[in-house]
Write a protein that holds these residues in place. Structure first.
Motif, PDB file in Angstrom:
ATOM      1  N   ALA A 208      12.005  21.258   7.323  1.00 48.16           N
ATOM      2  CA  ALA A 208      12.116  19.880   7.807  1.00 48.16           C
ATOM      3  C   ALA A 208      11.497  18.888   6.829  1.00 48.16           C
ATOM      4  N   MET A 209      10.621  19.367   5.945  1.00 45.16           N
ATOM      5  CA  MET A 209       9.950  18.490   4.989  1.00 45.16           C
ATOM      6  C   MET A 209      10.596  18.524   3.605  1.00 45.16           C
ATOM      7  N   ALA A 210      11.563  19.386   3.404  1.00 43.08           N
ATOM      8  CA  ALA A 210      12.162  19.564   2.081  1.00 43.08           C
ATOM      9  C   ALA A 210      12.730  18.264   1.527  1.00 43.08           C
ATOM     10  N   ASP A 211      13.343  17.464   2.383  1.00 42.77           N
ATOM     11  CA  ASP A 211      13.927  16.213   1.897  1.00 42.77           C
ATOM     12  C   ASP A 211      12.872  15.139   1.637  1.00 42.77           C
ATOM     13  N   ARG A 212      11.622  15.418   1.980  1.00 38.47           N
ATOM     14  CA  ARG A 212      10.522  14.469   1.762  1.00 38.47           C
ATOM     15  C   ARG A 212       9.659  14.858   0.564  1.00 38.47           C
ATOM     16  N   HIS A 213      10.079  15.859  -0.176  1.00 34.77           N
ATOM     17  CA  HIS A 213       9.306  16.370  -1.310  1.00 34.77           C
ATOM     18  C   HIS A 213       8.921  15.256  -2.289  1.00 34.77           C
ATOM     19  N   GLU A 214       9.882  14.476  -2.726  1.00 36.79           N
ATOM     20  CA  GLU A 214       9.604  13.420  -3.703  1.00 36.79           C
ATOM     21  C   GLU A 214       8.659  12.374  -3.131  1.00 36.79           C
ATOM     22  N   HIS A 215       8.843  12.023  -1.873  1.00 36.30           N
ATOM     23  CA  HIS A 215       7.956  11.046  -1.232  1.00 36.30           C
ATOM     24  C   HIS A 215       6.530  11.583  -1.162  1.00 36.30           C
ATOM     25  N   LEU A 216       6.379  12.828  -0.721  1.00 39.53           N
ATOM     26  CA  LEU A 216       5.045  13.419  -0.605  1.00 39.53           C
ATOM     27  C   LEU A 216       4.354  13.505  -1.965  1.00 39.53           C
ATOM     28  N   LEU A 217       5.091  13.902  -2.974  1.00 37.19           N
ATOM     29  CA  LEU A 217       4.524  13.983  -4.315  1.00 37.19           C
ATOM     30  C   LEU A 217       4.110  12.596  -4.797  1.00 37.19           C
ATOM     31  N   SER A 218       4.901  11.600  -4.515  1.00 35.55           N
ATOM     32  CA  SER A 218       4.572  10.226  -4.887  1.00 35.55           C
ATOM     33  C   SER A 218       3.280   9.762  -4.210  1.00 35.55           C
ATOM     34  N   VAL A 219       3.118  10.092  -2.944  1.00 40.85           N
ATOM     35  CA  VAL A 219       1.898   9.729  -2.215  1.00 40.85           C
ATOM     36  C   VAL A 219       0.677  10.389  -2.861  1.00 40.85           C
ATOM     37  N   VAL A 220       0.796  11.663  -3.198  1.00 39.77           N
ATOM     38  CA  VAL A 220      -0.314  12.377  -3.845  1.00 39.77           C
ATOM     39  C   VAL A 220      -0.630  11.750  -5.196  1.00 39.77           C
ATOM     40  N   LEU A 221       0.380  11.499  -6.005  1.00 42.51           N
ATOM     41  CA  LEU A 221       0.145  10.935  -7.331  1.00 42.51           C
ATOM     42  C   LEU A 221      -0.437   9.527  -7.241  1.00 42.51           C
ATOM     43  N   ASP A 222       0.014   8.734  -6.285  1.00 40.63           N
ATOM     44  CA  ASP A 222      -0.572   7.412  -6.083  1.00 40.63           C
ATOM     45  C   ASP A 222      -2.050   7.517  -5.727  1.00 40.63           C
ATOM     46  N   GLY A 223      -2.396   8.538  -4.974  1.00 42.15           N
ATOM     47  CA  GLY A 223      -3.791   8.747  -4.594  1.00 42.15           C
ATOM     48  C   GLY A 223      -4.684   9.136  -5.759  1.00 42.15           C
ATOM     49  N   LEU A 224      -4.103   9.645  -6.833  1.00 43.98           N
ATOM     50  CA  LEU A 224      -4.875  10.005  -8.020  1.00 43.98           C
ATOM     51  C   LEU A 224      -5.151   8.801  -8.912  1.00 43.98           C
ATOM     52  N   ALA A 225      -4.422   7.722  -8.679  1.00 44.23           N
ATOM     53  CA  ALA A 225      -4.566   6.539  -9.529  1.00 44.23           C
ATOM     54  C   ALA A 225      -5.947   5.916  -9.363  1.00 44.23           C
ATOM     55  N   ALA A 226      -6.480   5.422 -10.468  1.00 46.25           N
ATOM     56  CA  ALA A 226      -7.760   4.729 -10.427  1.00 46.25           C
ATOM     57  C   ALA A 226      -7.594   3.441  -9.639  1.00 46.25           C
ATOM     58  N   ARG A 227      -8.613   3.088  -8.903  1.00 47.58           N
ATOM     59  CA  ARG A 227      -8.569   1.867  -8.100  1.00 47.58           C
ATOM     60  C   ARG A 227      -9.277   0.749  -8.842  1.00 47.58           C
ATOM     61  N   LYS A 228      -8.691  -0.393  -8.777  1.00 48.23           N
ATOM     62  CA  LYS A 228      -9.322  -1.583  -9.341  1.00 48.23           C
ATOM     63  C   LYS A 228     -10.241  -2.161  -8.277  1.00 48.23           C
ATOM     64  N   THR A 229     -11.431  -2.540  -8.659  1.00 49.03           N
ATOM     65  CA  THR A 229     -12.329  -3.189  -7.711  1.00 49.03           C
ATOM     66  C   THR A 229     -12.256  -4.689  -7.930  1.00 49.03           C
ATOM     67  N   GLY A 230     -12.517  -5.412  -6.928  1.00 49.13           N
ATOM     68  CA  GLY A 230     -12.476  -6.856  -7.005  1.00 49.13           C
ATOM     69  C   GLY A 230     -12.659  -7.443  -5.626  1.00 49.13           C
ATOM     70  N   PRO A 231     -12.524  -8.754  -5.495  1.00 53.45           N
ATOM     71  CA  PRO A 231     -12.777  -9.396  -4.216  1.00 53.45           C
ATOM     72  C   PRO A 231     -11.824  -8.949  -3.113  1.00 53.45           C
ATOM     73  N   ASP A 232     -10.621  -8.518  -3.484  1.00 52.88           N
ATOM     74  CA  ASP A 232      -9.647  -8.120  -2.463  1.00 52.88           C
ATOM     75  C   ASP A 232      -9.611  -6.614  -2.217  1.00 52.88           C
ATOM     76  N   ARG A 233     -10.456  -5.851  -2.922  1.00 55.37           N
ATOM     77  CA  ARG A 233     -10.487  -4.391  -2.748  1.00 55.37           C
ATOM     78  C   ARG A 233     -11.924  -3.939  -2.604  1.00 55.37           C
ATOM     79  N   MET A 234     -12.110  -2.971  -1.749  1.00 51.93           N
ATOM     80  CA  MET A 234     -13.445  -2.395  -1.596  1.00 51.93           C
ATOM     81  C   MET A 234     -13.677  -1.401  -2.716  1.00 51.93           C
ATOM     82  N   ALA A 235     -14.872  -1.351  -3.244  1.00 52.19           N
ATOM     83  CA  ALA A 235     -15.211  -0.375  -4.278  1.00 52.19           C
ATOM     84  C   ALA A 235     -15.274   1.002  -3.650  1.00 52.19           C
ATOM     85  N   SER A 236     -14.806   2.009  -4.379  1.00 53.61           N
ATOM     86  CA  SER A 236     -14.821   3.388  -3.876  1.00 53.61           C
ATOM     87  C   SER A 236     -16.197   3.972  -4.036  1.00 53.61           C
TER      88      SER A 236
END
Length: 77
Positions: free
Chosen positions: A49-77
């Protein structure tokens, strides 16, 4: 032909360069990336049931690996 060791060294160098340039979170290591990508692949492969969501799931994981920019509109990690 590249060996498994050659590919691992290449990947770790690529990961380090991405971290040094600020594109990937500094707290991520090669094992983290391998585990996350493997998990997405296994879920997509074993849960039909998740096979067609493979690319989406991988995209979510890769986005989560991205460094976050801190600033007034984002909380620091």
């Amino acid at each position: 032909m590249a060996t498994k060791v050659d590919r691992s060294v290449y990947f770790l160098n690529l990961l380090r360069r991405a971290q040094d340039s600020g594109h990937i979170r500094p707290d991520v290591d090669g094992d983290d990336v391998f585990t996350l990508v493997t998990a997405v692949s296994l879920v997509s492969e074993r849960m039909t049931a998740m096979a067609d969501r493979h690319e989406h799931l991988l995209s979510v994981v890769l986005d989560g690996l991205a460094a976050r920019k801190t600033g007034p509109d984002r909380m620091a990690s």
